[in-house]
Design a protein around this motif. Structure first.
Motif, PDB file in Angstrom:
ATOM      1  N   SER A  88       0.811  -1.214   0.000  1.00  0.00           N
ATOM      2  CA  SER A  88       0.000   0.000   0.000  1.00  0.00           C
ATOM      3  C   SER A  88       0.839   1.257   0.000  1.00  0.00           C
ATOM      4  O   SER A  88       0.307   2.363  -0.058  1.00  0.00           O
ATOM      5  CB  SER A  88      -0.921   0.004   1.229  1.00  0.00           C
ATOM      6  N   ARG A 126      -5.854   5.010  12.968  1.00  0.00           N
ATOM      7  CA  ARG A 126      -5.321   5.706  11.801  1.00  0.00           C
ATOM      8  C   ARG A 126      -5.487   7.227  11.879  1.00  0.00           C
ATOM      9  O   ARG A 126      -5.095   7.925  10.950  1.00  0.00           O
ATOM     10  CB  ARG A 126      -5.966   5.144  10.527  1.00  0.00           C
ATOM     11  N   ILE A 504      -7.204   3.258   1.156  1.00  0.00           N
ATOM     12  CA  ILE A 504      -7.343   3.320   2.620  1.00  0.00           C
ATOM     13  C   ILE A 504      -8.592   4.113   3.002  1.00  0.00           C
ATOM     14  O   ILE A 504      -8.641   4.802   4.010  1.00  0.00           O
ATOM     15  CB  ILE A 504      -6.080   3.872   3.320  1.00  0.00           C
TER      16      ILE A 504
END
Length: 573
Positions: A88, A126, A504
């Motif tokens: 990613s 996150r 994401i």
């Protein structure tokens, strides 16, 4: 029968809470703040370790020469233990401790079309590493499914969430420029960050050459002036390592301190939620089963209302694993849609070019923000496209190349070194982020494999389809078209492989809707089937739009808590 866990002894918490929040990231922090400020004794459960604001940002200002691998990281370690996070392109030597070890936290996915699940298992989640781009949705987005006759209609419209956007923005601090666009509503902005000289010229040339296209500075949750006790950004640059001055919004800098201030918060890290406890007689969720991450001891905690904020897939995994006689396929899943309609934003396509001149001008520091070109396809009758529905926006910016360009230059010696002392030419790049439609066959289910805590792993399936592939061709073409119109040289397009999840921005799998037969949640993020269960993270999303979604999660969370508190006062939950 109710799903049993692989523990012989289950200890029960002697304390009854008013509310339990699962997950301490962007939406979980907001749920904790709002619940505690409304006077509810709230237990906040986080499956990972604690991270204390400032104190635990160990690499925040670490220079490259102090890093063992000069910031690039141990490639063998990354490839063996962080292979999906590495694909990613989000981890490096300075921040990999804020991303999960894939070896320790496996999931199942297709080999040909793997889903890239980027996670952060620690307090703050996150919110410590997100990109901080904050764009409101409009009725162009909330009415899209209805107008296109796709999936199900959103049960809300912009007017329902507008005051909650205001509320959230006023608290977190969002810098941005008003543009007066109906399909990208303006917000409660702090002063915008400044564009550099090339960006300002490109903005004007796009405006003069293209109707319905606007280039603006990014709207981001980074402070341009002191706000709510937090310091303004000083453009140091390494945002994904943590921000001790709190210049960017995170749970650590903003919502958790507010929740602690009430005296109503109990934070319990290292608490992996196995499932939700359901009482068939009352048709209520009564609590959660938790496995201690370190000791593997099993505990049960009880509360009157439960908010799931473990991330889109994390919350759905918990719900799927919460089986009972009433809900053999997962709690609140009478519709059968739980786990389906997984979405993201597809990207890795755009264009770049160079600009001559401007050699006497530069810019200050490392601006943690770029430019934004809002969606301009399918926004009105004049912009309808035949080859795809919905649309995309661009992020990007201009900068001057530094001494690193020497790796691709010919030369050596003193003259070569002197050339690298001065900045190189100006370059401009544009990357598109496009909407992915809600497809039933993009989904997650429980695997027959379990993790180290005996919990079934998720098995995730999905890919982009024809509509997205057609959109990607247009993304590259319009990026190049705008750069060329702005006077860029050596313009080239790029399209790299995109895998679902790589943006994401995973969304869906427990969608909102009007009909309990086709959706999991109602207009207030309340489970149709279980009135005291709320899901306000990305799992609730009914469509994906093309804007970064986090500000919408925050607004929906604050709105849902307000509703839940009123329902508790009325005795309905």
């Amino acid at each position: 029968m109710e799903n049993k866990i692989k523990e012989y002894n289950i200890s029960q918490s002697p304390e009854q809470y008013d509310a339990i929040v699962v997950g301490s990231g962007i939406s979980g922090g907001w749920a904790a703040k709002e619940l505690t400020e409304n006077g509810l004794k709230t237990l906040l459960l986080e499956r990972g370790r604690d991270v204390k604001h400032g104190e635990d940002y160990k690499t925040e200002h670490m220079p490259p020469w102090e890093a063992e691998f000069r910031g690039r990281g141990d490639r063998k370690l990354f490839e063996e233990e962080y292979p999906m996070q590495l694909r990613s392109d989000v981890i490096n030597e300075y921040n990999y401790h804020f991303f999960v070890n894939d070896k320790e936290h496996p999931y199942q996915t297709d080999e040909e079309d793997p889903f890239l699940w980027v996670r952060g298992y620690h307090v703050g989640g996150r919110s410590l590493t997100w990109g901080r781009q904050t764009y409101r949705w409009s009725d162009l987005d909330f009415e899209a499914n209805l107008n296109d006759d796709i999936a199900v209609d959103w049960p809300i419209r912009y007017e329902d969430i507008e005051p909650w956007y205001d509320y959230v923005e006023n608290f977190i601090g969002v810098s941005g420029q008003e543009e007066g666009l109906d399909h990208l509503p303006d917000g409660q902005f702090l002063p915008p960050m400044d564009m550099n000289c090339v960006e300002k010229d490109v903005r004007e040339k796009i405006k003069n050459n293209f109707e319905y296209r606007t280039m603006t500075i990014g709207r981001c949750a980074v402070l341009t002036e002191p706000h709510k006790g937090r310091g303004s950004c000083h453009y140091c640059g390494p945002c994904s390592r943590g921000c001790s001055v709190g210049a960017y919004f995170s749970s650590q800098s903003s919502t958790l301190p507010a929740a602690r201030k009430t005296g109503n918060l109990t934070l319990r890290p290292n608490s992996i939620v196995h499932s939700i406890i359901y009482d068939k007689e009352t048709n209520r969720a009564t609590g959660v089963r938790v496995i201690d991450r370190l000791t593997k001891e099993t505990k049960e905690f009880y509360a009157n209302v439960i908010f799931l904020n473990a991330s889109a897939l994390g919350s759905t995994q918990i719900m799927l694993n919460s089986t009972s006689e009433a809900f053999p396929n997962g709690i609140a899943n009478s519709s059968g849609v739980l786990g389906h309609y997984l979405m993201d934003h597809h990207f890795r396509v755009g264009a770049s070019g160079s600009f001559e001149g401007y050699t006497d001008r530069y810019y200050h520091g490392n601006r943690p923000n770029g430019i934004y070109i809002p969606r301009f396809r399918n926004i009105n009758e004049q912009t309808i496209q035949d080859s795809f529905i919905r649309g995309y926006g661009f992020q990007g910016g201009a900068s001057r190349s530094g001494w690193g360009r020497g790796t691709n230059m010919k030369g050596f010696g003193e003259e070569f070194k002197n050339k690298l002392r001065d900045p190189g030419q100006w370059n401009f790049w544009l990357t598109a982020f496009g909407e992915i439609l809600p497809y039933e066959d993009n989904y997650a289910e429980l695997s027959d494999k379990t993790d180290d805590w005996g919990i079934p792993q998720l098995e995730i399936h999905g890919s982009i389809k024809d509509n997205e592939h057609s959109m990607r061709k247009d993304m590259a073409a319009t990026a190049a078209e705008m750069l060329e119109a702005a006077g860029a040289k050596n313009v080239s397009t790029n399209e790299n492989e995109y895998l679902l999840g790589e943006g994401i921005h995973e969304m869906g799998t427990a969608r909102m809707g009007r009909d309990p037969k086709t959706s999991v949640l109602n207009a207030h993020n309340q489970a149709h089937d279980v009135p005291n269960l709320f899901v306000t993270d990305g799992a609730c999303m009914t469509s994906a739009a093309c804007q970064n979604p986090s500000i919408t999660y925050m607004a929906l969370t604050a709105r849902a808590v307000d509703f839940a508190v009123e329902e508790m006062k009325k005795g309905n939950i």
